[in-house]
Design an enzyme around this catalytic site. Structure first.
Site, PDB file in Angstrom:
ATOM      1  N   GLU A   3      49.418 100.575  72.221  1.00 11.28           N
ATOM      2  CA  GLU A   3      50.041 101.881  71.991  1.00 11.28           C
ATOM      3  C   GLU A   3      51.153 102.072  73.014  1.00 11.28           C
ATOM      4  OE1 GLU A   3      51.374 105.350  71.118  1.00 11.28           O
ATOM      5  OE2 GLU A   3      49.708 104.659  69.865  1.00 11.28           O
ATOM      6  N   GLN A  44      44.514 113.331  66.010  1.00 15.07           N
ATOM      7  CA  GLN A  44      44.598 113.874  64.654  1.00 15.07           C
ATOM      8  C   GLN A  44      44.288 115.370  64.640  1.00 15.07           C
ATOM      9  OE1 GLN A  44      45.736 112.283  62.163  1.00 15.07           O
ATOM     10  NE2 GLN A  44      45.237 110.115  62.252  1.00 15.07           N
ATOM     11  N   CYS A  70      55.756 132.627  55.755  1.00 17.90           N
ATOM     12  CA  CYS A  70      55.454 131.219  56.027  1.00 17.90           C
ATOM     13  C   CYS A  70      55.090 130.552  54.710  1.00 17.90           C
ATOM     14  CB  CYS A  70      54.300 131.099  57.023  1.00 17.90           C
ATOM     15  SG  CYS A  70      53.775 129.392  57.328  1.00 17.90           S
ATOM     16  N   CYS A 117      46.755 133.253  61.484  1.00 17.68           N
ATOM     17  CA  CYS A 117      46.640 132.154  60.517  1.00 17.68           C
ATOM     18  C   CYS A 117      45.189 131.695  60.406  1.00 17.68           C
ATOM     19  CB  CYS A 117      47.535 130.995  60.950  1.00 17.68           C
ATOM     20  SG  CYS A 117      47.415 129.529  59.899  1.00 17.68           S
ATOM     21  N   CYS A 129      52.032 126.113  53.804  1.00 20.23           N
ATOM     22  CA  CYS A 129      50.951 125.749  52.884  1.00 20.23           C
ATOM     23  C   CYS A 129      51.461 125.867  51.451  1.00 20.23           C
ATOM     24  CB  CYS A 129      49.742 126.652  53.113  1.00 20.23           C
ATOM     25  SG  CYS A 129      48.954 126.419  54.713  1.00 20.23           S
ATOM     26  N   CYS A 149      49.712 108.240  57.274  1.00 29.99           N
ATOM     27  CA  CYS A 149      49.886 109.654  56.930  1.00 29.99           C
ATOM     28  C   CYS A 149      51.066 109.835  55.977  1.00 29.99           C
ATOM     29  CB  CYS A 149      50.091 110.495  58.189  1.00 29.99           C
ATOM     30  SG  CYS A 149      51.549 110.049  59.153  1.00 29.99           S
ATOM     31  N   ASN A 181      47.845 101.856  62.325  1.00 25.10           N
ATOM     32  CA  ASN A 181      47.910 103.312  62.132  1.00 25.10           C
ATOM     33  C   ASN A 181      49.255 103.804  62.665  1.00 25.10           C
ATOM     34  OD1 ASN A 181      47.185 105.932  61.507  1.00 25.10           O
ATOM     35  ND2 ASN A 181      45.979 106.230  63.357  1.00 25.10           N
TER      36      ASN A 181
END
Length: 377
Positions: free
Chosen positions: A264, A211, A11, A87, A14, A336, A309
């Site tokens: 939303e 989030q 993986c 993980c 990261c 983001c 957002n």
């Protein structure tokens, strides 16, 4: 941080894991400054750091392997199942579910779906944990074939996971690269997972967005709330409001007769937000399930303060152009994906970015959240 999955090249999500965390944070701050260079007067507040491990409140697990030896994790580039149940990024309540879920797969005969062969039933398992340790677990299935065996094991599952609050089945019938489908079947009596954020309890339904990093999310909402308090608007719109995090925090510090509107497109998220309004017996705050762009363009009104957002794609030229022409004096924009925010800001030449803050929602990756205060000049 040391990770045996990364070391074995199983993986590489990261991508910054070999970089000391302080340098990761500095790099993200520098990246934000570079992207926002067209607005040289911006005041950058100290970035908000995250815990380096145990920060992810949710797991999106691809189910692979076999009934006898299930794997929970991801698919490699060649389609092989990679088990990531060890993980270090997940909170303890999330991680503690993995051995139980594997045993459930074997006990109930839940056949993992094979992408290569297009056979099997259980595609993904989605786990979310609150700060209190309560759980929302969703099984993403190809069809309803496994409903009976899952129902048969509900008592056993609750015995193994007494903190299980919400359990549901999601149907993703198509052979398509999505995590979940549109149809949800709730198997538990409770339908929402309470998520404590600062001094508010937000409610998460199975198909609502929340989030990934609760602690950094709390800091994000506090920052937005601080700027709202400084502005003291009489009217505020929270577009792309999700389960109402920004709107509910804003309502706490606005004038008594002020009005807050949250928009939303997800009905599930709006139901969650409305539940919080009812529980706190709030007045002057309304949530509506509508398209944010359409609402802004068609309402014929303009708020004193606008909170944004949006998803990673940003606002787009139509909504950005509307904001430019609206005359709104102050905008709080949380993103983001700062690159798409910058594109949007170029469509608003009358708005000046005056303050900004990097929120490290995603340690060990190049991703981060940014919140920016815009003022018209």
């Amino acid at each position: 941080m040391q990770c045996h999955y990364y070391d074995a090249s199983l993986c590489r999500s990261c991508s910054l894991i070999l970089t000391p965390y302080a340098q990761q944070l500095e790099g993200k701050q520098n990246d934000a400054r570079k992207l926002m260079a067209p607005w040289p007067g911006i005041e950058w507040l100290a970035p908000v750091a995250s815990a380096e491990t145990g920060f992810r409140n949710k797991a999106k697990l691809v189910v692979g392997g076999s009934v006898q030896e299930p794997k929970l994790g991801i698919l490699s580039r060649d389609g092989a199942s990679v088990d990531l149940s060890d993980c270090q990024l997940y909170t303890a309540p999330v991680a503690d579910t993995f051995p139980v879920l594997k045993e459930l797969i074997s006990r109930a005969g839940l056949t993992p779906y094979s992408v290569a062969r297009r056979k099997g039933e259980l595609k993904n398992i989605l786990v979310t944990a609150s700060e209190a340790g309560e759980l929302l677990i969703r099984f993403v299935l190809r069809s309803k074939k496994l409903l009976v065996p899952i129902r048969r094991e509900l008592d056993w599952l609750h015995t193994q996971l007494p903190q299980l609050a919400v359990l549901s089945i999601n149907l993703l019938r198509e052979h398509i690269a999505l995590v979940e489908g549109d149809e949800e079947i709730i198997l538990s009596e409770r339908q929402t997972l309470p998520m404590q954020v600062n001094d508010l309890t937000l409610h998460l339904r199975p198909q609502s967005f929340f989030q990934t990093n609760t602690a950094v999310s709390a800091a994000l909402y506090r920052q937005g709330q601080e700027w709202v308090k400084e502005s003291q608007p009489n009217t505020l719109w929270d577009l792309y409001c999700g389960v109402g995090g920004f709107a509910l925090h804003a309502a706490q510090v606005m004038p008594e007769e002020a009005k807050v509107t949250g928009i939303e497109i997800s009905p599930e998220a709006i139901e969650s937000a409305r539940r919080a309004v009812a529980e706190y017996d709030l007045t002057g705050i309304e949530f509506s399930a509508q398209d944010a762009r359409a609402y802004a363009l068609e309402s014929g009104q303009v708020p004193d303060l606008l909170v944004l957002n949006p998803p990673r794609r940003g606002l787009g030229p139509e909504l950005s152009t509307w904001i430019e022409a609206s005359g709104i004096e102050r905008v709080i924009y949380s993103s983001c994906n700062l690159a798409t925010m910058v594109k949007d800001l170029h469509q608003m030449p009358s708005m000046q970015a005056v303050k900004g803050r990097v929120m490290d929602m995603f340690p060990h990756s190049s991703h981060y959240e940014t919140i920016v205060l815009l003022e018209r000049y």
